[in-house]
Design an enzyme around this catalytic site. Sequence first.
Site, PDB file in Angstrom:
ATOM      1  N   HIS A   4       6.734 -18.406  18.532  1.00 46.52           N
ATOM      2  CA  HIS A   4       6.678 -19.860  18.675  1.00 46.52           C
ATOM      3  C   HIS A   4       7.701 -20.302  19.717  1.00 46.52           C
ATOM      4  O   HIS A   4       8.505 -19.503  20.176  1.00 46.52           O
ATOM      5  CB  HIS A   4       6.961 -20.525  17.327  1.00 46.52           C
ATOM      6  CG  HIS A   4       5.918 -20.186  16.313  1.00 46.52           C
ATOM      7  ND1 HIS A   4       5.989 -19.060  15.545  1.00 46.52           N
ATOM      8  CD2 HIS A   4       4.766 -20.799  15.988  1.00 46.52           C
ATOM      9  CE1 HIS A   4       4.923 -18.989  14.767  1.00 46.52           C
ATOM     10  NE2 HIS A   4       4.154 -20.032  15.020  1.00 46.52           N
ATOM     11  N   ASP A  40      12.246 -15.269  15.734  1.00 47.10           N
ATOM     12  CA  ASP A  40      10.905 -15.732  16.066  1.00 47.10           C
ATOM     13  C   ASP A  40      10.803 -15.757  17.586  1.00 47.10           C
ATOM     14  O   ASP A  40      11.391 -16.623  18.243  1.00 47.10           O
ATOM     15  CB  ASP A  40      10.659 -17.125  15.481  1.00 47.10           C
ATOM     16  CG  ASP A  40       9.267 -17.654  15.822  1.00 47.10           C
ATOM     17  OD1 ASP A  40       8.517 -16.957  16.537  1.00 47.10           O
ATOM     18  OD2 ASP A  40       8.929 -18.769  15.370  1.00 47.10           O
ATOM     19  N   SER A  57      -0.764 -21.755  14.169  1.00 43.14           N
ATOM     20  CA  SER A  57       0.533 -22.446  14.206  1.00 43.14           C
ATOM     21  C   SER A  57       1.019 -22.714  15.624  1.00 43.14           C
ATOM     22  O   SER A  57       1.890 -23.552  15.831  1.00 43.14           O
ATOM     23  CB  SER A  57       1.581 -21.636  13.445  1.00 43.14           C
ATOM     24  OG  SER A  57       1.665 -20.334  13.982  1.00 43.14           O
TER      25      SER A  57
END
Length: 423
Positions: free
Chosen positions: A398, A395, A144
């Site tokens: 990312h 998060d 990702s």
Amino acid sequence: MKIESNPFGSSHQRNQIFLKFVAFFLLIGLTYRFLITESTVSPIPALQTSPVDPSVAQAPFSVLVSTKCDIFTGNWIPDASGPVYTNVTCRHIQDHQNCLKNGRPDVNYLLWKWKPRDCDLPRFNPEQFLDKMRNKWLAFIGDSISRNHVQSLICILSQVEEVEEIYHDKEYRSKIWRFPLHNFTLSVIWSPFLLKAETFENVEGVSYSDIQLHLDKLDDKWTDQYINFDYVVISGGKWFLKTSIFHENNTVSGCHYCQGKNNLTELGYGYSYRKALRLVLDFVADPKRKAQVLFRTTTPDHFENGEWNTGGYCNRTMPFKESEGEISSEDETMRDIELDEFRKTQEGSNANITLLDTTSMSLLRPDGHPGPYRYPNPFAGLKNKDQSKIQVQNDCLHWCLPGPIDSWNDLMVEVMLNRELYR
Ligand SMILES: *[C@@H]1O[C@H](CO)[C@@H](O)[C@H](O)[C@H]1NC(C)=O
Ligand SMILES: *[C@@H]1O[C@H](CO)[C@@H](O)[C@H](O)[C@H]1NC(C)=O
Ligand SMILES: *[C@@H]1O[C@H](CO)[C@@H](O)[C@H](O)[C@H]1NC(C)=O
Ligand SMILES: *[C@@H]1O[C@H](CO)[C@@H](O)[C@H](O)[C@H]1NC(C)=O
Ligand SMILES: *[C@@H]1O[C@H](CO)[C@@H](O)[C@H](O)[C@H]1NC(C)=O
Ligand SMILES: *[C@@H]1O[C@H](CO)[C@@H](O)[C@H](O)[C@H]1NC(C)=O
């Protein structure tokens, strides 16, 4: 880089973290379909963007640094010009990384540029890049984070030419786009291990059985298409930290984080990561393959005071100075293996492969992650609730779009188009 103790805590906690990550990423795939269409609402008024100067497009290709310089070592310096796109001017930002739209209140994290210690790196010029990529095919292969990177690239490029999506898989994890005016094709291929792997997940993305990882077989999802590609940006990553059973020579050879299961030998993620990279690098460096390869190093996370699921957060609003970044032991182990295996590939070979070493520049950006702003207004309505029941997940892996990951493209284009300087 300083080394600190394991930011993920125990292996058990770590496994929990990754279960949740997996669930979370699958949801991302679903929400990605419902992308917002055009809007005329302006983002935060204080933030100026810097549209591409059309006069530059006529100039000869000037992106290149003309002398050898370690572009991967340096500092982030203030840059008032701001990002080239926002949540309003790019419609390709995944909701979970759309920090502006989700209401992240500070914007200073958008006002920095990467300054290599010994030279200047020109800013990515999308018009020139597209010209160079005419009739070419560039593929990103990985997890990702590769998707995060490709979305950054598309947002920058779509400021000069809108892109057409021509393929996506069922889960919206692998995609192909085309820039019609330049006949430039761009792919992202979801292959988090790069190896043949069986993963077992229910619809929520929660694993119900251990990953079966074939350390002597590449994932044909990318190898089958490889012949098409002119440029490839490939990387391994954090999936290797998950519980997995290793297969070699058609027998089970051991496992990582196996908790005494089935009397298997604990070989560790270092073992599987090294085997995987060796196989990948041998494949891509094979002289009969034409693609120019950029091997991207690991991306550091910045969880502080806890884990993904135990209240770890990343609320800094400023980059670190060069001396301040602390790499986690996992990230350091992975990076050491990456550098090691890459050097073995380089030695005595003229393979068309270069390192895209984004680790150091990324390590210095604890302020560049969505944190709680994976969702719109994560703190709305929380004031009146029982504080002890509130857990806003963060998060810290990312990157916000726009955000520091946009600068990965500055390094990428420099390395792609000036290969001889970076071997
Ligand atoms: C962009 O973000 C701003 C907040 O920064 C928000 O008001 C606006 O609605 C967003 N627009 C889109 C199209 O996401
Ligand atoms: C577009 O690019 C592909 C290679 O990526 C090439 O095979 C094809 O001939 C090109 N098409 C045109 C119309 O130039
Ligand atoms: C797999 O087979 C190869 C060749 O027969 C051998 O060199 C290697 O040691 C074997 N690996 C394992 C883990 O058994
Ligand atoms: C694991 O090894 C122990 C001791 O060698 C043995 O008694 C036990 O049966 C083994 N368990 C399995 C599941 O193979
Ligand atoms: C490396 O690959 C690129 C893109 O395919 C190509 O333009 C370049 O000539 C290659 N360089 C070498 C030395 O093979
Ligand atoms: C980050 O959060 C911690 C814990 O809530 C707080 O003590 C600290 O002041 C915050 N830092 C910033 C820069 O907001």
